[in-house]
Motif scaffolding. Structure first.
Motif, short mmCIF file in Angstrom:
data_model
loop_
_atom_site.label_atom_id
_atom_site.label_comp_id
_atom_site.label_asym_id
_atom_site.label_seq_id
_atom_site.Cartn_x
_atom_site.Cartn_y
_atom_site.Cartn_z
N THR A 51 0.85 -1.19 0.00
CA THR A 51 0.00 0.00 0.00
C THR A 51 0.88 1.24 0.00
N ASP A 52 0.35 2.34 -0.54
CA ASP A 52 1.10 3.58 -0.52
C ASP A 52 0.80 4.34 0.77
N GLU A 53 1.27 5.59 0.83
CA GLU A 53 1.10 6.37 2.06
C GLU A 53 -0.36 6.65 2.38
N LEU A 54 -1.23 6.65 1.38
CA LEU A 54 -2.65 6.92 1.58
C LEU A 54 -3.46 5.64 1.80
N GLY A 55 -2.81 4.49 1.81
CA GLY A 55 -3.50 3.23 2.02
C GLY A 55 -4.04 2.61 0.75
N GLY A 60 2.85 -5.52 -6.08
CA GLY A 60 4.25 -5.71 -5.72
C GLY A 60 4.44 -7.10 -5.14
N PHE A 61 5.49 -7.24 -4.37
CA PHE A 61 5.72 -8.53 -3.71
C PHE A 61 6.20 -8.27 -2.30
N ASN A 262 -6.10 -1.62 4.48
CA ASN A 262 -4.99 -2.56 4.39
C ASN A 262 -5.43 -3.71 3.49
N TRP A 263 -5.43 -3.45 2.19
CA TRP A 263 -5.92 -4.44 1.25
C TRP A 263 -5.06 -5.71 1.20
#
Length: 297
Positions: A51-55, A60-61, A262-263
């Motif tokens: 996740t990025d900074e915004l969720g 990715g891995f 938090n996917w």
């Protein structure tokens, strides 16, 4: 004996009918299979994503979501969900068997009307029914009011915000899935077997356990699967009739995808839930094949 063999014209007609139904089922089957596989692949990829900074989810891995499944807090929720689902299956079986048995064997010409009277109320939206059930089981609802009136409950007795309330909601929501397959199995049961069992075993209880129950165990197994699968992943009952200590894995998944942002962890929990359901489904299929093999002997 030759007269009993189907003619070549009959065989061709049956083959053509089978081929037509196959082609008619093909588009819907491909549509459902395609979306099922695509969604499974997407969830599996997100489970190892980031996740990025915004969720927001990013491909990715990263095995952080997978490793988090070993957290005792999550294993406790999984164990609680499994316990609630299994208890729901047992209670639904105990409730549904007498109902299905009575309707199938003693319903007479009213059996279809009785089954309709049971099934039709469940056509209502599941969420609406759960809201109504939460009102019935509330502190000022008719159930607790009646129990207090006869002295079986006091002012501090509560049903909501407890494990009992969650299981009560699950039973109410899915008991019909147990009644229908049991009724179908009992409807096909030859009544003469029960009569012969009474002559052989000498009592209704022994006849039930040695004749009726073995003859209808496939219906019971189908009902257990139909109840266990949705009960294991349900989140509405725990949200409306449980408290913070009664959340189920479905509530965790909902929280991780929406509030928690938090996917990857939500996807990992989804894969874990699907693995548990897959084990239950494979167990049912194995039992069914074993029963069919025994019936052919």
């Amino acid at each position: 004996m030759a007269l009993l063999r189907p003619s070549s014209r009959t065989r061709r007609r049956d083959a053509n009918g089978t081929r037509i139904w196959t082609w008619l089922m093909l588009p819907g089957t491909l549509w459902m299979t395609g979306f099922l596989i695509a969604s499974l692949v997407l969830v599996a990829v997100l489970a190892v994503g980031t996740t990025d900074e915004l969720g927001n989810p990013r491909f990715g891995f990263d095995l952080a979501g997978i490793r988090a499944l070993a957290d005792p807090a999550y294993t406790e929720v999984l164990a609680r969900s499994l316990g609630y689902a299994l208890l729901t299956c047992v209670i639904c079986l105990l409730i549904a068997y007498p109902v299905a048995y009575t309707i199938a064997l003693y319903g007479g010409r009213y059996k279809h009307a009785l089954i309709a009277a049971i099934v039709v109320p469940f056509f209502a939206n599941y969420l609406v029914r759960m809201y109504g059930w939460s009102v019935v089981l509330s502190d000022d609802g008719p159930v607790l009011s009646a129990l207090r009136a006869i002295g079986l409950a006091d002012a501090g007795t509560r049903i909501l915000n407890s494990g009992f309330g969650v299981v009560a909601g699950l039973v109410y929501g899915f008991v019909v899935f147990m009644i229908i397959p049991l009724y179908a199995a009992l409807e096909r049961l030859d009544v003469s077997l029960i009569e012969a069992g009474r002559d052989l075993y000498g009592g209704p209880v022994r006849t039930f356990f040695f004749v009726t129950l073995p003859a209808t165990r496939q219906g019971a197994a189908a009902g257990l699967v139909l109840v266990f699968l949705p009960a294991m992943g349900d989140f509405v009952s725990a949200q409306l009739m449980g408290g913070p200590d009664q959340i189920m894995i479905g509530n965790l998944i909902q929280d991780k995808f929406f509030q928690g942002q938090n996917w990857p962890l939500g996807s990992a929990l989804t894969m874990l839930l699907m693995l548990v359901l897959l084990v239950g489904m494979l167990g049912y299929l194995r039992r069914t094949r074993k029963d069919e093999a025994e019936a052919l002997r």
